[in-house]
Design a protein around this motif. Structure first.
Motif, mmCIF file in Angstrom:
data_model
loop_
_atom_site.group_PDB
_atom_site.id
_atom_site.type_symbol
_atom_site.label_atom_id
_atom_site.label_comp_id
_atom_site.label_asym_id
_atom_site.label_seq_id
_atom_site.Cartn_x
_atom_site.Cartn_y
_atom_site.Cartn_z
ATOM 1 N N ASN A 288 0.825 -1.203 0.000
ATOM 2 C CA ASN A 288 0.000 0.000 0.000
ATOM 3 C C ASN A 288 0.863 1.258 0.000
ATOM 4 N N ALA A 289 1.938 1.239 0.778
ATOM 5 C CA ALA A 289 2.841 2.391 0.818
ATOM 6 C C ALA A 289 3.441 2.651 -0.565
ATOM 7 N N LYS A 290 3.756 1.579 -1.312
ATOM 8 C CA LYS A 290 4.254 1.738 -2.678
ATOM 9 C C LYS A 290 3.180 2.363 -3.560
ATOM 10 N N GLU A 291 1.928 1.879 -3.420
ATOM 11 C CA GLU A 291 0.828 2.440 -4.221
ATOM 12 C C GLU A 291 0.612 3.919 -3.922
ATOM 13 N N LEU A 292 0.834 4.318 -2.658
ATOM 14 C CA LEU A 292 0.681 5.718 -2.279
ATOM 15 C C LEU A 292 1.831 6.588 -2.784
ATOM 16 N N GLY A 293 2.896 5.953 -3.252
ATOM 17 C CA GLY A 293 4.049 6.697 -3.724
ATOM 18 C C GLY A 293 4.867 7.310 -2.592
ATOM 19 N N LEU A 294 4.867 6.670 -1.422
ATOM 20 C CA LEU A 294 5.636 7.197 -0.304
ATOM 21 C C LEU A 294 7.131 7.149 -0.613
ATOM 22 N N ASN A 295 7.868 8.024 0.021
ATOM 23 C CA ASN A 295 9.308 8.143 -0.187
ATOM 24 C C ASN A 295 10.012 7.138 0.729
ATOM 25 N N PHE A 296 10.434 6.012 0.183
ATOM 26 C CA PHE A 296 10.996 4.909 0.968
ATOM 27 C C PHE A 296 12.440 5.160 1.376
ATOM 28 N N LYS A 297 12.722 4.876 2.631
ATOM 29 C CA LYS A 297 14.101 4.820 3.124
ATOM 30 C C LYS A 297 14.652 3.422 2.877
ATOM 31 N N ASP A 298 13.791 2.409 2.995
ATOM 32 C CA ASP A 298 14.153 1.008 2.768
ATOM 33 C C ASP A 298 13.513 0.535 1.470
ATOM 34 N N THR A 299 14.281 -0.157 0.639
ATOM 35 C CA THR A 299 13.738 -0.632 -0.636
ATOM 36 C C THR A 299 13.010 -1.962 -0.490
ATOM 37 N N GLU A 300 13.157 -2.599 0.675
ATOM 38 C CA GLU A 300 12.451 -3.852 0.928
ATOM 39 C C GLU A 300 12.172 -3.968 2.425
ATOM 40 N N ILE A 301 11.355 -4.913 2.789
ATOM 41 C CA ILE A 301 11.038 -5.150 4.196
ATOM 42 C C ILE A 301 12.298 -5.661 4.904
ATOM 43 N N GLN A 302 12.613 -5.031 6.022
ATOM 44 C CA GLN A 302 13.786 -5.375 6.820
ATOM 45 C C GLN A 302 13.379 -6.325 7.952
ATOM 46 N N HIS A 303 14.364 -6.907 8.644
ATOM 47 C CA HIS A 303 14.047 -7.740 9.808
ATOM 48 C C HIS A 303 15.200 -7.708 10.795
ATOM 49 N N ILE A 304 14.859 -7.840 12.052
ATOM 50 C CA ILE A 304 15.836 -8.024 13.128
ATOM 51 C C ILE A 304 15.329 -9.215 13.925
ATOM 52 N N ASP A 305 16.012 -10.328 13.818
ATOM 53 C CA ASP A 305 15.549 -11.567 14.437
ATOM 54 C C ASP A 305 15.730 -11.597 15.948
ATOM 55 N N SER A 306 16.617 -10.753 16.492
ATOM 56 C CA SER A 306 16.917 -10.809 17.926
ATOM 57 C C SER A 306 15.984 -9.949 18.780
ATOM 58 N N PHE A 307 15.060 -9.193 18.176
ATOM 59 C CA PHE A 307 14.137 -8.365 18.948
ATOM 60 C C PHE A 307 12.901 -9.170 19.307
ATOM 61 N N TRP A 308 12.461 -9.015 20.532
ATOM 62 C CA TRP A 308 11.293 -9.696 21.072
ATOM 63 C C TRP A 308 11.475 -11.212 20.938
ATOM 64 N N GLU A 309 10.425 -11.971 21.049
ATOM 65 C CA GLU A 309 10.579 -13.435 21.081
ATOM 66 C C GLU A 309 10.920 -14.023 19.713
ATOM 67 N N HIS A 310 10.284 -13.477 18.661
ATOM 68 C CA HIS A 310 10.470 -14.049 17.324
ATOM 69 C C HIS A 310 10.950 -13.025 16.301
ATOM 70 N N GLY A 311 11.401 -11.871 16.748
ATOM 71 C CA GLY A 311 11.921 -10.863 15.835
ATOM 72 C C GLY A 311 10.875 -9.860 15.380
ATOM 73 N N ILE A 312 11.323 -8.939 14.538
ATOM 74 C CA ILE A 312 10.443 -7.930 13.950
ATOM 75 C C ILE A 312 10.686 -7.871 12.446
ATOM 76 N N ARG A 313 9.677 -7.378 11.733
ATOM 77 C CA ARG A 313 9.789 -7.078 10.307
ATOM 78 C C ARG A 313 9.291 -5.647 10.152
ATOM 79 N N TYR A 314 9.997 -4.837 9.355
ATOM 80 C CA TYR A 314 9.653 -3.419 9.289
ATOM 81 C C TYR A 314 10.156 -2.790 7.995
ATOM 82 N N PHE A 315 9.637 -1.598 7.713
ATOM 83 C CA PHE A 315 10.188 -0.744 6.670
ATOM 84 C C PHE A 315 9.995 0.700 7.101
ATOM 85 N N ASN A 316 10.816 1.571 6.533
ATOM 86 C CA ASN A 316 10.788 2.988 6.871
ATOM 87 C C ASN A 316 10.508 3.827 5.637
ATOM 88 N N VAL A 317 9.785 4.916 5.865
ATOM 89 C CA VAL A 317 9.560 5.927 4.836
ATOM 90 C C VAL A 317 9.942 7.281 5.431
#
Length: 132
Positions: free
Chosen positions: A89-118
């Motif tokens: 949806n963010a791509k469809e809105l034409g948002l200005n992406f800081k990340d070109t793909e979904i990122q992840h940090i496996d060591s956060f919380w119990e099973h990790g996180i997945r995120y992207f920034n604009v």
């Protein structure tokens, strides 16, 4: 058809702030302001702490220089239950992406996180984050 990003989020998840000294920052927010430590996690060789008071959660981390000025908040993060749908949806809105793909940090919380920034219109970073 694209929707406002609130259609893909449930709430404000946290704000992010770089710490000049993580231990000092944790002590200040817990001992002086009364926050609780919600979690301390490793991200590579550095540590990241989540400090919580009521509904406010601050993510603070070591390993990069702190701005040491007003406006030092690094990012706002919104909780999203479906990171893929939010990303598309963010791509469809034409948002200005800081990340070109979904990122992840496996060591956060119990099973990790997945995120992207604009970027917002003032250069601010806005994160969309799914705790896995």
């Amino acid at each position: 058809m694209s929707k406002p990003m609130t259609a893909f989020t449930t709430d404000l998840q946290h704000s992010g702030m770089i710490a000049r000294d993580l231990d000092e920052t944790i002590e200040f927010y817990t001992k002086k302001l009364g926050f609780e430590v919600a979690g301390i996690f490793h991200n590579g060789e550095n540590r990241c702490a989540f400090l919580r008071y009521g509904h406010l959660t601050i993510e603070t981390w070591e390993g990069e220089p702190a701005p040491m000025t007003t406006g030092a908040i690094n990012h706002w993060a919104f909780d999203t239950p479906d990171i893929e749908a939010a990303f598309e949806n963010a791509k469809e809105l034409g948002l200005n992406f800081k990340d070109t793909e979904i990122q992840h940090i496996d060591s956060f919380w119990e099973h990790g996180i997945r995120y992207f920034n604009v970027y917002g219109p003032n250069g601010e970073t806005i994160e969309f984050c799914q705790i896995v």
